[in-house]
Design a protein around this motif. Structure first.
Motif, PDB file in Angstrom:
ATOM      1  N   HIS A  77       0.892  -1.413  -0.080  1.00 44.01           N
ATOM      2  CA  HIS A  77       0.139   0.014   0.017  1.00 44.01           C
ATOM      3  C   HIS A  77       0.947   1.279   0.026  1.00 44.01           C
ATOM      4  N   GLY A  78       2.188   1.207  -0.236  1.00 39.67           N
ATOM      5  CA  GLY A  78       3.013   2.334   0.096  1.00 39.67           C
ATOM      6  C   GLY A  78       2.776   3.379  -1.144  1.00 39.67           C
TER       7      GLY A  78
ATOM      8  N   ASN B 197      -2.613   8.575  12.039  1.00 43.50           N
ATOM      9  CA  ASN B 197      -3.805   9.146  12.371  1.00 43.50           C
ATOM     10  C   ASN B 197      -4.226   8.238  13.686  1.00 43.50           C
ATOM     11  N   ASN B 198      -3.681   8.444  14.573  1.00 46.43           N
ATOM     12  CA  ASN B 198      -3.866   7.665  15.814  1.00 46.43           C
ATOM     13  C   ASN B 198      -4.249   6.071  15.515  1.00 46.43           C
ATOM     14  N   TYR B 199      -3.385   5.387  14.768  1.00 52.15           N
ATOM     15  CA  TYR B 199      -3.581   4.098  14.401  1.00 52.15           C
ATOM     16  C   TYR B 199      -4.917   3.947  13.631  1.00 52.15           C
ATOM     17  N   THR B 200      -5.377   4.672  12.648  1.00 49.55           N
ATOM     18  CA  THR B 200      -6.861   4.411  12.111  1.00 49.55           C
ATOM     19  C   THR B 200      -6.529   4.002  10.833  1.00 49.55           C
ATOM     20  N   PRO B 201      -6.898   3.121  10.391  1.00 46.11           N
ATOM     21  CA  PRO B 201      -6.670   2.466   8.891  1.00 46.11           C
ATOM     22  C   PRO B 201      -7.350   3.435   8.078  1.00 46.11           C
TER      23      PRO B 201
ATOM     24  N   CYS C 218      -6.884  -2.773   4.220  1.00 50.65           N
ATOM     25  CA  CYS C 218      -7.338  -4.173   4.019  1.00 50.65           C
ATOM     26  C   CYS C 218      -7.083  -4.647   5.670  1.00 50.65           C
ATOM     27  N   THR C 219      -7.318  -6.178   5.707  1.00 51.41           N
ATOM     28  CA  THR C 219      -7.126  -6.664   7.249  1.00 51.41           C
ATOM     29  C   THR C 219      -5.820  -6.621   7.712  1.00 51.41           C
ATOM     30  N   THR C 220      -4.839  -6.786   6.784  1.00 50.90           N
ATOM     31  CA  THR C 220      -3.275  -6.499   7.265  1.00 50.90           C
ATOM     32  C   THR C 220      -3.276  -5.005   7.701  1.00 50.90           C
ATOM     33  N   TYR C 221      -3.876  -4.048   7.185  1.00 53.85           N
ATOM     34  CA  TYR C 221      -3.687  -2.593   7.717  1.00 53.85           C
ATOM     35  C   TYR C 221      -4.206  -2.740   9.039  1.00 53.85           C
ATOM     36  N   ARG C 222      -5.232  -3.281   9.446  1.00 47.64           N
ATOM     37  CA  ARG C 222      -6.167  -3.255  10.581  1.00 47.64           C
ATOM     38  C   ARG C 222      -5.322  -3.768  11.596  1.00 47.64           C
TER      39      ARG C 222
ATOM     40  N   PHE D  18      -1.852  -1.950  12.506  1.00 46.61           N
ATOM     41  CA  PHE D  18      -2.044  -0.746  13.211  1.00 46.61           C
ATOM     42  C   PHE D  18      -2.463  -1.060  14.841  1.00 46.61           C
ATOM     43  N   SER D  19      -3.272  -2.234  14.898  1.00 46.18           N
ATOM     44  CA  SER D  19      -3.606  -2.621  16.100  1.00 46.18           C
ATOM     45  C   SER D  19      -2.280  -3.191  17.050  1.00 46.18           C
ATOM     46  N   LEU D  20      -1.544  -3.916  16.311  1.00 49.54           N
ATOM     47  CA  LEU D  20      -0.180  -4.258  16.936  1.00 49.54           C
ATOM     48  C   LEU D  20       0.757  -3.247  17.189  1.00 49.54           C
ATOM     49  N   LEU D  21       0.669  -2.240  16.506  1.00 51.55           N
ATOM     50  CA  LEU D  21       1.413  -1.179  16.748  1.00 51.55           C
ATOM     51  C   LEU D  21       0.920  -0.169  18.044  1.00 51.55           C
ATOM     52  N   LYS D  22      -0.536  -0.139  17.989  1.00 51.70           N
ATOM     53  CA  LYS D  22      -0.872   0.530  19.230  1.00 51.70           C
ATOM     54  C   LYS D  22      -0.715  -0.219  20.582  1.00 51.70           C
ATOM     55  N   GLU D  23      -0.692  -1.655  20.304  1.00 52.95           N
ATOM     56  CA  GLU D  23      -0.575  -2.744  21.511  1.00 52.95           C
ATOM     57  C   GLU D  23       0.943  -2.460  21.979  1.00 52.95           C
TER      58      GLU D  23
END
Length: 243
Positions: free
Chosen positions: A108-109, A191-195, A200-204, A207-212
Motif C-alpha cells: 500500500h506504500g 492518524n492515531n492508528y486509524t486505517p 485491508c485486514t493486514t492494515y487493521r 495498526f492494532s499491533l503497533l498500538k498494543e
C-alpha cells in the motif's frame, strides 16, 4: 496521597495505575513526561485543570479490584517483572511488526507513502530498544539487585564502575524520551492508528499491533521512570557511601 493541581502525574499513576486511563483519554504522556503537574499538563493540552483533577479523583474513589500495587514491590522483584514481561514482549513483537510493516508498505506504500515513514520510525525504534534493553539487563538491573542484597544483608555496597546509579538512570530516561517522541510521530502519521477507508485486514492488524506495542512501552517506561528509578536512587542514598 492527596492529589492537588501541583501533584506530578507520574506520582499519581505510580500510586494507582488505574488513573493512567484518564491521562490516556486526553493523550497526556504520563510515562516519559510524568514529572509534570496536573496544572502543567492541563495548560499544555488546553484542558480544564479542575476537571482533570476531578476525573483522577473519581477513579481513586472507586473500589480497587485487582489493581497491582507495583510501588509496594521490592525493587529486585520489580526489575525481574519488567525484564520477564516487558522486555520479552518487545523482543517477541519486534520481528512480527517488522514483517507486517514490510508487507503493508510493499502493498500500500504507493497510495499511502506515510507507511514508509512509519516503517522507518519503527525500525529505528526497534534497533534502539534492543540496545536499550540490554543496557538495562546488564547494567541497571544488576545494580538494583546488588543494592537490595546489600540492604538485606546489612552489608556495605561495592562501588559501581559507573559511579552513582543516577548516571545510567539518566541515560535510560533520555532514551525513554527518544522512543516516546518516535512513537508520537508514528501516532501522527497513522492518524492515531486509524486505517484508511481502503485499508485491508493486514492494515487493521498492523495498526492494532503497533498500538498494543506503544501501550506496552508506556507501561514499561512508567514502571521505570516513576517507580523503579526514583526508588533505586533513594535506596542508594540510604546505603551511604560505597566502599
Amino acid at each position: 496521597m492527596e492529589n492537588t493541581l501541583k501533584t506530578n502525574i507520574g506520582e499519581i499513576v505510580a500510586e494507582d495505575y488505574r488513573t493512567a486511563q484518564v491521562f490516556k483519554n486526553h493523550n497526556i504522556d504520563f510515562c516519559c513526561r510524568g514529572n509534570r503537574s496536573i496544572q502543567e499538563v492541563a495548560e499544555k493540552n488546553n484542558l480544564d485543570a479542575e476537571q482533570l483533577l476531578k476525573e483522577v479523583n473519581e477513579i481513586l474513589n472507586q473500589t480497587k479490584a485487582d489493581t497491582i500495587d507495583f510501588k509496594s514491590w521490592p525493587l529486585d522483584l520489580l526489575a525481574d517483572y519488567i525484564e520477564k514481561k516487558h522486555h520479552r514482549y518487545v523482543e517477541k513483537q519486534i520481528p512480527v511488526l517488522k514483517q507486517y510493516l514490510d508487507k503493508l508498505a510493499n502493498t500500500h506504500g504507493t497510495n499511502h507513502p506515510e507507511l514508509y515513514e512509519i516503517r522507518e520510525h519503527f525500525n529505528k525504534s526497534a534497533d534502539e530498544l534492543t540496545k536499550h534493553l540490554k543496557k538495562e539487563e546488564l547494567v541497571v538491573f544488576p545494580a538494583v539487585r546488588k543494592m537490595v542484597a546489600a540492604t538485606q544483608n546489612s552489608a556495605l555496597l561495592d562501588k559501581f564502575h559507573f559511579g552513582t546509579i543516577q548516571n545510567p538512570i539518566q541515560v535510560m530516561m533520555q532514551e525513554h524520551d527518544n522512543e516516546g517522541e518516535r512513537f508520537r510521530q508514528i501516532v501522527a502519521l497513522s492518524n492515531n492508528y486509524t486505517p484508511p477507508a481502503d485499508g485491508c485486514t493486514t492494515y487493521r492488524v498492523t495498526f492494532s499491533l503497533l498500538k498494543e506495542f506503544e501501550n506496552d512501552l508506556h507501561n514499561h517506561i512508567h514502571l521505570e521512570n516513576n517507580i523503579l528509578f526514583p526508588k533505586a536512587a533513594e535506596l542508594e542514598k540510604q546505603l551511604g557511601d560505597p566502599r
